[in-house]
Motif scaffolding. Structure first.
Motif, short mmCIF file in Angstrom:
data_model
loop_
_atom_site.label_atom_id
_atom_site.label_comp_id
_atom_site.label_asym_id
_atom_site.label_seq_id
_atom_site.Cartn_x
_atom_site.Cartn_y
_atom_site.Cartn_z
N LEU A 106 -9.95 0.33 -18.90
CA LEU A 106 -9.34 0.88 -17.69
C LEU A 106 -8.24 -0.06 -17.21
CD1 LEU A 106 -9.79 3.32 -15.70
CD2 LEU A 106 -11.00 1.69 -14.23
N ARG A 107 -7.10 0.52 -16.84
CA ARG A 107 -5.97 -0.28 -16.37
C ARG A 107 -5.42 0.31 -15.07
NH1 ARG A 107 -1.12 -2.63 -20.23
NH2 ARG A 107 -0.10 -3.91 -18.63
N MET A 108 -5.08 -0.57 -14.15
CA MET A 108 -4.43 -0.14 -12.92
C MET A 108 -2.93 -0.11 -13.16
SD MET A 108 -4.63 -1.65 -9.00
CE MET A 108 -3.17 -2.71 -9.02
N VAL A 109 -2.35 1.06 -13.14
CA VAL A 109 -0.94 1.25 -13.43
C VAL A 109 -0.17 1.46 -12.13
CG1 VAL A 109 0.75 2.72 -14.60
CG2 VAL A 109 -1.46 2.23 -15.69
N VAL A 110 0.87 0.66 -11.92
CA VAL A 110 1.72 0.76 -10.73
C VAL A 110 3.10 1.18 -11.19
CG1 VAL A 110 2.53 -0.38 -8.63
CG2 VAL A 110 0.38 -1.13 -9.70
N PRO A 111 3.40 2.49 -11.21
CA PRO A 111 4.69 2.96 -11.71
C PRO A 111 5.88 2.33 -10.99
CG PRO A 111 3.17 4.80 -11.45
CD PRO A 111 2.52 3.60 -10.81
N VAL A 146 3.28 -7.28 -14.89
CA VAL A 146 2.19 -8.12 -14.38
C VAL A 146 1.38 -7.43 -13.30
CG1 VAL A 146 3.59 -9.28 -12.61
CG2 VAL A 146 1.63 -10.48 -13.64
N ASN A 147 1.97 -6.47 -12.62
CA ASN A 147 1.28 -5.74 -11.56
C ASN A 147 0.40 -4.61 -12.08
OD1 ASN A 147 2.77 -7.02 -9.15
ND2 ASN A 147 4.45 -6.28 -10.41
N ASN A 148 0.49 -4.35 -13.37
CA ASN A 148 -0.30 -3.30 -14.01
C ASN A 148 -1.54 -3.94 -14.63
OD1 ASN A 148 1.69 -0.60 -14.38
ND2 ASN A 148 2.73 -2.53 -14.03
N ILE A 149 -2.62 -4.01 -13.87
CA ILE A 149 -3.76 -4.87 -14.18
C ILE A 149 -4.62 -4.33 -15.32
CG2 ILE A 149 -5.79 -6.01 -13.23
CD1 ILE A 149 -3.17 -6.95 -12.00
N LYS A 150 -4.73 -5.12 -16.39
CA LYS A 150 -5.59 -4.76 -17.52
C LYS A 150 -7.05 -5.00 -17.18
CE LYS A 150 -2.08 -6.13 -20.92
NZ LYS A 150 -1.75 -7.10 -22.00
N ILE A 169 0.83 -1.21 0.00
CA ILE A 169 0.00 0.00 0.00
C ILE A 169 0.86 1.26 0.00
CG2 ILE A 169 -0.26 0.31 2.49
CD1 ILE A 169 -3.31 0.79 1.87
N SER A 170 2.16 1.10 0.20
CA SER A 170 3.07 2.25 0.11
C SER A 170 3.04 2.86 -1.29
CB SER A 170 4.49 1.83 0.46
OG SER A 170 4.92 0.75 -0.35
N ASN A 171 2.49 2.14 -2.26
CA ASN A 171 2.38 2.66 -3.63
C ASN A 171 1.12 3.49 -3.86
OD1 ASN A 171 4.63 1.26 -5.36
ND2 ASN A 171 3.84 -0.34 -4.01
N LEU A 172 0.32 3.70 -2.85
CA LEU A 172 -0.97 4.38 -3.03
C LEU A 172 -0.82 5.75 -3.67
CD1 LEU A 172 -4.02 4.31 -2.65
CD2 LEU A 172 -3.70 5.17 -0.31
N ASP A 173 0.23 6.47 -3.35
CA ASP A 173 0.42 7.80 -3.92
C ASP A 173 0.78 7.76 -5.40
OD1 ASP A 173 -0.14 8.99 -1.51
OD2 ASP A 173 1.96 9.35 -0.97
N ASN A 174 1.21 6.60 -5.91
CA ASN A 174 1.68 6.51 -7.29
C ASN A 174 0.69 5.85 -8.25
OD1 ASN A 174 4.19 7.56 -6.42
ND2 ASN A 174 4.96 5.51 -5.96
N VAL A 175 -0.16 4.95 -7.75
CA VAL A 175 -1.02 4.14 -8.62
C VAL A 175 -2.03 5.01 -9.37
CG1 VAL A 175 -2.73 2.28 -8.68
CG2 VAL A 175 -0.71 2.09 -7.20
N ILE A 176 -2.23 4.66 -10.63
CA ILE A 176 -3.17 5.37 -11.51
C ILE A 176 -4.20 4.40 -12.05
CG2 ILE A 176 -3.39 6.77 -13.62
CD1 ILE A 176 -0.35 7.37 -13.34
#
Length: 400
Positions: A233-238, A243-247, A208-215
């Motif tokens: 819509l895609r969840m992007v984890v910079p 694989v963590n960038n969910i399509k 969850i430390s990525n919350l500020d970055n996820v789009i």
């Protein structure tokens, strides 16, 4: 967080007259007969830009990266774990729904509603976890075997996403529920009936430390997100591997534990050759510092040659790049070319070299802002993840 184990911690040592002919280690793959593209990517030009490994794995040819920063969508690689949903899911993009849970006020929102909550645009490196797997396979001997697509450098690209910051959505719904430690995204692929969904569903958890970055992104490179790359819509984890960038993301949850879906529980884990994946092994999350040469790759006149490539630092910005024309015996500092699009984007670098007739081995070595240096070799692992060694992707160059 103790759960976050970065790939960089696991990456350590273990032609004609007057023309330049360059061939990277991916040259043989590019010479293969082109396979027909499946319908969902039929608009891409396989003959000119792609290596078609399968209907779910398409690789960008090294020669097609060019010297600009952004990777055009028609050249961008493809990696799917399951079958792509039908094109019909794009018929009403704004009507696509995503369930947000693990917040104080859980709710299902449409893309239209997400668009009212905020807007962000960010450039990131999108890279398959197995990019560079072929270089691991080249090290194997005897009965040692490694499954997976033999990617060289082409399962990667740098693209611009537009969407809503996940934090803005979570804040609008009261914030994360107490005890939340992960962000878990679920893809909207249609799964075969009669099978345990947990065996096939694309569902990944990241700290969850990525919350500020996820789009939650609905646009890529200024266009509505195509089906091939995760639309609507895609969840992007910079900074995290592909694989963590969910399509086709249909659910995002703030969770206390990681998902028990196979793709998280036992797949995409870093383990030794011959071992099976398990939850106690490091998950494939953050990308390590990395670079490779993209040009020259065709004929050029002897004399002053512009050597260029791409470099990135994963979760950190790329600080510098060195280039060697003698296989790493001596190094010269390269220059960054073009604008800096942020810590998660790659940088294009260039070095002008005066090359006489002879044979050269071109390699590059990147350093990030935290002082992490790209290693010469990457320690072998059983699934071929996270290769970032500088030696294996070398370009062999003959100046004749």
């Amino acid at each position: 967080m103790t759960e976050m184990l970065t790939m960089k911690r696991r990456s350590f040592l273990t032609g004609s007259a007057g023309a330049v002919v360059a061939a990277g280690t991916g040259g043989l793959a590019e010479a293969k007969e082109t396979k027909p593209l499946p319908d969902y990517v039929a608009w891409k030009d396989a003959d000119a830009t792609l290596i078609v490994h399968s209907d779910k794995t398409l690789e960008t040819k090294r020669s097609e990266f060019g010297t600009s920063i952004i990777t055009p969508e028609e050249k961008l690689y493809i990696r799917n774990n399951v079958n792509t949903p039908p094109e019909s899911i794009l018929a009403d993009r704004d009507g696509w729904k995503v369930e947000i849970s693990g917040v104080k006020e859980p709710r299902t929102l449409t893309v239209a509603e997400l668009k009212t909550l905020g807007l962000v645009t960010a450039a990131t490196v999108l890279q398959c976890s197995g990019n560079g797997r072929k270089y691991f396979k080249d090290q194997l001997t005897g009965d040692q075997k490694m499954s997976g697509t033999p990617w060289t450098v082409g399962a990667a690209g740098c693209v611009i996403w537009s969407g809503v910051p996940l934090k803005a959505v979570v804040d609008a719904l009261g914030g994360p529920a107490e005890g939340a430690r992960f962000i878990t995204g679920t893809g909207g692929e249609e799964l075969p009936a009669g099978l345990d969904p947990k065996l096939l569903v694309v569902e990944r958890s990241v700290p969850i430390s990525n919350l500020d970055n996820v789009i939650l992104a609905w646009e890529m490179n200024g266009r509505p997100l195509s089906l091939a790359h995760g639309g609507p819509l895609r969840m992007v984890v910079p900074g995290y591997s592909g694989v963590n960038n969910i399509k086709y993301v249909k659910a995002v949850a703030m969770t206390e534990v990681e998902t028990d879906a196979k793709i998280q529980k036992t797949s995409y884990r870093v383990h030794a050759l011959g071992e099976k994946g398990s939850p106690d092994q490091p998950s494939v999350w953050e990308q390590p510092v990395k670079s490779w040469i993209t040009t020259p790759h065709e004929a050029a006149k002897a004399g002053q040659v512009q050597i260029a490539g791409v470099a990135f630092g994963g979760m950190n910005a790329c600080k510098s790049v060195e280039v060697s024309v003698d296989g790493g015996q001596t190094w010269q500092e390269a220059e960054f070319i073009g604008p800096d699009l942020g810590r998660f984007a790659w940088r294009v670098f260039a070095l002008s070299a005066d090359l006489a007739r002879g044979t050269y081995t071109l390699v590059s070595r990147a350093t990030d802002t935290e002082g992490n240096v790209q290693p010469e070799e990457t320690e072998m692992n059983g699934a071929g993840y996270g290769h970032n060694g500088w030696r294996a992707p070398a370009v062999k160059l003959t100046v004749a």
